[in-house]
Write a protein that holds these residues in place. Structure first.
Motif, mmCIF file in Angstrom:
data_model
loop_
_atom_site.group_PDB
_atom_site.id
_atom_site.type_symbol
_atom_site.label_atom_id
_atom_site.label_comp_id
_atom_site.label_asym_id
_atom_site.label_seq_id
_atom_site.Cartn_x
_atom_site.Cartn_y
_atom_site.Cartn_z
ATOM 1 N N PRO A 163 -0.375 7.261 12.226
ATOM 2 C CA PRO A 163 -0.797 8.209 11.187
ATOM 3 C C PRO A 163 0.329 8.521 10.193
ATOM 4 O O PRO A 163 1.489 8.622 10.581
ATOM 5 C CB PRO A 163 -1.163 9.458 11.992
ATOM 6 C CG PRO A 163 -0.330 9.382 13.230
ATOM 7 C CD PRO A 163 0.057 7.940 13.462
ATOM 8 N N PHE A 164 -0.019 8.641 8.950
ATOM 9 C CA PHE A 164 0.912 9.117 7.910
ATOM 10 C C PHE A 164 0.356 10.450 7.443
ATOM 11 O O PHE A 164 -0.568 10.517 6.630
ATOM 12 C CB PHE A 164 1.006 8.110 6.760
ATOM 13 C CG PHE A 164 1.676 6.833 7.158
ATOM 14 C CD1 PHE A 164 3.026 6.653 6.938
ATOM 15 C CD2 PHE A 164 0.949 5.820 7.775
ATOM 16 C CE1 PHE A 164 3.658 5.472 7.332
ATOM 17 C CE2 PHE A 164 1.567 4.641 8.167
ATOM 18 C CZ PHE A 164 2.919 4.461 7.951
ATOM 19 N N ILE A 165 0.917 11.505 8.034
ATOM 20 C CA ILE A 165 0.370 12.846 7.816
ATOM 21 C C ILE A 165 0.809 13.374 6.448
ATOM 22 O O ILE A 165 1.964 13.221 6.057
ATOM 23 C CB ILE A 165 0.845 13.780 8.957
ATOM 24 C CG1 ILE A 165 0.367 13.233 10.314
ATOM 25 C CG2 ILE A 165 0.365 15.217 8.755
ATOM 26 C CD1 ILE A 165 -1.115 13.100 10.481
ATOM 27 N N ASN A 166 -0.111 13.979 5.736
ATOM 28 C CA ASN A 166 0.141 14.512 4.388
ATOM 29 C C ASN A 166 0.667 13.443 3.434
ATOM 30 O O ASN A 166 1.417 13.728 2.497
ATOM 31 C CB ASN A 166 1.084 15.719 4.424
ATOM 32 C CG ASN A 166 0.441 16.878 5.163
ATOM 33 O OD1 ASN A 166 -0.780 17.048 5.112
ATOM 34 N ND2 ASN A 166 1.227 17.658 5.871
ATOM 35 N N ALA A 167 0.259 12.182 3.701
ATOM 36 C CA ALA A 167 0.535 11.071 2.790
ATOM 37 C C ALA A 167 2.016 10.809 2.532
ATOM 38 O O ALA A 167 2.399 10.372 1.449
ATOM 39 C CB ALA A 167 -0.212 11.265 1.463
ATOM 40 N N VAL A 168 2.849 11.135 3.524
ATOM 41 C CA VAL A 168 4.263 10.763 3.399
ATOM 42 C C VAL A 168 4.719 10.017 4.644
ATOM 43 O O VAL A 168 4.176 10.198 5.735
ATOM 44 C CB VAL A 168 5.230 11.969 3.212
ATOM 45 C CG1 VAL A 168 5.269 12.441 1.786
ATOM 46 C CG2 VAL A 168 4.924 13.082 4.169
ATOM 47 N N ASP A 191 6.554 10.033 -2.402
ATOM 48 C CA ASP A 191 7.953 9.719 -2.152
ATOM 49 C C ASP A 191 8.556 10.765 -1.204
ATOM 50 O O ASP A 191 8.618 11.945 -1.550
ATOM 51 C CB ASP A 191 8.684 9.723 -3.507
ATOM 52 C CG ASP A 191 10.155 9.385 -3.359
ATOM 53 O OD1 ASP A 191 10.618 9.218 -2.207
ATOM 54 O OD2 ASP A 191 10.831 9.306 -4.400
ATOM 55 N N SER A 192 9.032 10.276 -0.039
ATOM 56 C CA SER A 192 9.502 11.240 0.958
ATOM 57 C C SER A 192 10.791 11.934 0.496
ATOM 58 O O SER A 192 11.184 12.961 1.038
ATOM 59 C CB SER A 192 9.708 10.567 2.312
ATOM 60 O OG SER A 192 10.582 9.481 2.148
ATOM 61 N N ASN A 193 11.457 11.377 -0.536
ATOM 62 C CA ASN A 193 12.668 12.043 -1.056
ATOM 63 C C ASN A 193 12.321 13.227 -1.951
ATOM 64 O O ASN A 193 13.171 14.056 -2.244
ATOM 65 C CB ASN A 193 13.522 11.061 -1.867
ATOM 66 C CG ASN A 193 14.049 9.958 -0.977
ATOM 67 O OD1 ASN A 193 14.449 10.225 0.157
ATOM 68 N ND2 ASN A 193 14.000 8.726 -1.457
ATOM 69 N N ASP A 194 11.087 13.267 -2.409
ATOM 70 C CA ASP A 194 10.663 14.393 -3.238
ATOM 71 C C ASP A 194 10.508 15.606 -2.327
ATOM 72 O O ASP A 194 9.744 15.571 -1.360
ATOM 73 C CB ASP A 194 9.320 14.042 -3.906
ATOM 74 C CG ASP A 194 8.837 15.131 -4.851
ATOM 75 O OD1 ASP A 194 9.151 16.316 -4.603
ATOM 76 O OD2 ASP A 194 8.134 14.798 -5.809
ATOM 77 N N PRO A 195 11.260 16.690 -2.607
ATOM 78 C CA PRO A 195 11.184 17.833 -1.688
ATOM 79 C C PRO A 195 9.777 18.415 -1.564
ATOM 80 O O PRO A 195 9.464 19.094 -0.599
ATOM 81 C CB PRO A 195 12.142 18.856 -2.316
ATOM 82 C CG PRO A 195 12.446 18.359 -3.691
ATOM 83 C CD PRO A 195 12.174 16.890 -3.724
ATOM 84 N N TRP A 217 0.824 -1.206 0.000
ATOM 85 C CA TRP A 217 0.000 0.000 0.000
ATOM 86 C C TRP A 217 0.851 1.246 0.000
ATOM 87 O O TRP A 217 0.494 2.243 -0.585
ATOM 88 C CB TRP A 217 -1.050 -0.016 1.107
ATOM 89 C CG TRP A 217 -0.566 0.405 2.467
ATOM 90 C CD1 TRP A 217 -0.183 -0.417 3.463
ATOM 91 C CD2 TRP A 217 -0.442 1.742 2.956
ATOM 92 N NE1 TRP A 217 0.198 0.315 4.545
ATOM 93 C CE2 TRP A 217 0.042 1.651 4.265
ATOM 94 C CE3 TRP A 217 -0.690 2.997 2.421
ATOM 95 C CZ2 TRP A 217 0.300 2.760 5.046
ATOM 96 C CZ3 TRP A 217 -0.429 4.115 3.208
ATOM 97 C CH2 TRP A 217 0.055 3.992 4.504
ATOM 98 N N LYS A 218 2.028 1.163 0.620
ATOM 99 C CA LYS A 218 2.888 2.350 0.620
ATOM 100 C C LYS A 218 3.241 2.743 -0.808
ATOM 101 O O LYS A 218 3.246 3.911 -1.168
ATOM 102 C CB LYS A 218 4.161 2.095 1.422
ATOM 103 C CG LYS A 218 3.881 2.020 2.904
ATOM 104 C CD LYS A 218 5.141 1.881 3.711
ATOM 105 C CE LYS A 218 4.785 1.774 5.181
ATOM 106 N NZ LYS A 218 5.926 1.424 6.003
ATOM 107 N N GLU A 219 3.543 1.736 -1.636
ATOM 108 C CA GLU A 219 3.889 2.025 -3.041
ATOM 109 C C GLU A 219 2.712 2.640 -3.790
ATOM 110 O O GLU A 219 2.889 3.307 -4.787
ATOM 111 C CB GLU A 219 4.256 0.736 -3.780
ATOM 112 C CG GLU A 219 5.611 0.207 -3.442
ATOM 113 C CD GLU A 219 5.746 -1.238 -3.878
ATOM 114 O OE1 GLU A 219 4.975 -1.680 -4.762
ATOM 115 O OE2 GLU A 219 6.610 -1.925 -3.307
#
Ligand SMILES: O=C(O)CCC(=O)C(=O)O
Ligand SMILES: [Fe+2]
Length: 456
Positions: free
Chosen positions: A121-126, A90-94, A83-85
């Protein structure tokens, strides 16, 4: 109760619509334009948005909740790497946190009993490093307080958020979450395992990354016995723009829409902003249009259902399809499909329609209904975060992202972000047709039920 509330809200908005917009719903320009998983979880978000199915799922969840009230629910297997994929930016995307702003995932990480929820929780989808702290909730109040401390108070956000499960089923609005019996809430969320929280109160597909593909199960393809699976591909993250890879509207359906509209096509209008009052629509838009009512037309009803399942937003949020025809040289300069309240402050009609900004078009499902020999692309001038262009008519390829017409193809782009705010990056236009003609159509979807179909 929920159904009653929905019904009352529906009746109320129908009455309001009758008062404010019925007289010229189809005639005036108010609905014209504002100027200016190859690798997917194929069973995830397998869509079944129809209200019957949604309510039957709800009653199933409620029944289960009642019968399992004293048993132990195992930890959810649904928040795994797959599900993460398919959901997380992508947390590397600034820009990750700003792209996912207003969308939050709640992973039910552990449930000791079905009256205590333990949530990551995964806040702001990252995904953050270190991860956001896990929290536990043992009552509606503690859950609401915990969520508010992460996503902000309702007063700040200005509206109810909404929760969906990983299959795209609507679970609870913010109010329902707080008023429903907590053991039902707890059990429903535990069963969901993965919960999507949209601050803006409406479902929006997460883009994840450019080129991401996910399978969406579509209801309303006449030729199929069951739902068909189509592929939704992310074209750009900013604005949030997708294309369906397969043909979405059949050749026969495209021809039917053209044939029904042809006799009624008229010079397109635009909804003039305060600053443009007195100008002619042809300064920006030279095509012809017709709002084609679905009514009892089975072909159109099927297409509406298909759009409903593609977007996960109920049919009663849809406007009638606005059919467009462009001859050679005809075009529509850069504009937004949303109504920016700041630009309509002295236009009472529009301000009432959009409830001073709380209500707006959230998405455009754009249909290409013919092949076009040359030109006629849809241009997204601010793709990938470009600055506001000086010239809203310049379709040079370096000025943005262009989508080429193809008969039966659809794209979806969002005018509101996950938090329900208008997205200025959704600026787009129809480039001049250079050769042949172009038939296309706008299916506009609002962030609230609008019941436009009541006017059929
Ligand atoms: O024709 C196009 O490609 C875009 C048209 C459009 O944006 C509109 O009618 O709102
Ligand atoms: Fe548009």
């Amino acid at each position: 109760m929920r159904d009653i509330i929905v019904f009352i809200a529906g009746v109320a908005s129908v009455l309001l619509l009758r008062i404010y917009i019925a007289p010229d719903l189809h005639a005036s320009n108010i609905h014209e334009h504002v100027r200016v998983l190859s690798a997917t979880v194929s069973n995830s978000l397998s869509n079944s948005i129809s209200s019957q199915r949604a309510s039957s799922e709800r009653s199933k969840a409620t029944t289960t909740a009642t019968t399992t009230a004293t048993t132990t629910t195992p930890p959810s297997p649904k928040c795994d790497n797959t599900w993460k994929e398919n959901f997380l930016y992508d947390s590397n995307d600034p820009f990750a946190a700003s792209l996912g702003k207003g969308l939050h995932y709640l992973c039910i990480t552990e449930t000791k009993t079905d009256t205590i929820l333990q949530i990551t929780p995964f806040i702001n989808a990252v995904e953050t490093d270190p991860p956001n702290p896990i929290f536990a909730a043992a009552s509606a109040e503690s859950l609401a307080d915990n969520l508010s401390s992460r996503v902000g108070s309702r007063e700040r956000r200005g509206r109810d958020y909404i929760l969906y499960d990983g299959n795209g089923e609507k679970l609870f609005t913010e109010t329902e979450l707080q008023t429903e019996n907590f053991s039902v809430v707890s059990s429903t969320l535990s069963q969901a395992g993965l919960v999507l929280l949209f601050e803006g109160g409406v479902f929006i597909w997460p883009g994840v990354k450019v080129g991401h593909q996910r399978n969406v199960s579509i209801i309303g393809s006449e030729h199929e016995n069951g739902p068909s699976i189509l592929t939704l591909e992310t074209l750009t993250l900013r604005p949030l723009l997708f294309a369906v890879k397969e043909q979405f509207v059949s050749d026969e359906e495209c021809d039917h829409i053209q044939d029904r509209s042809r006799p009624h096509m008229k010079q397109s209008g635009v909804s003039l902003m305060d600053k443009d009052k007195g100008k002619a629509a042809t300064e920006w838009r030279t095509s012809s249009t017709y709002f084609l009512r679905t009514g009892s037309d089975e072909v159109l009803r099927t297409v509406d259902r298909r759009v409903e399942s593609l977007t996960m937003i109920e049919k009663n949020h849809q406007e009638q399809i606005q059919v467009l025809n462009y001859g050679p040289t005809q075009k529509y300069d850069g504009h937004h499909d949303y109504f920016d309240p700041k630009m309509y402050a002295s236009d009472k009609h529009t301000m009432d329609l959009i409830k001073s900004g709380r209500r707006n078009r959230v998405a455009t499902v754009f249909f290409y209904l013919s092949e076009v020999k040359g030109g006629g692309e849809t241009m997204f001038f601010r793709a990938n975060g470009k600055a506001q262009p000086r010239n809203l008519a310049d379709c040079s390829p370096e000025n943005g992202h262009k989508v080429k017409p193809k008969k039966g193809k659809v794209i979806i782009f969002y005018s509101l972000d996950f938090a329900g705010k208008v997205d200025p990056y959704s600026l787009h236009g129809g480039c001049p047709v250079l050769d042949g003609e172009k038939w296309s159509g706008n299916k506009w979807i609002w962030n609230e039920p609008m019941h436009f179909s009541e006017y059929n």
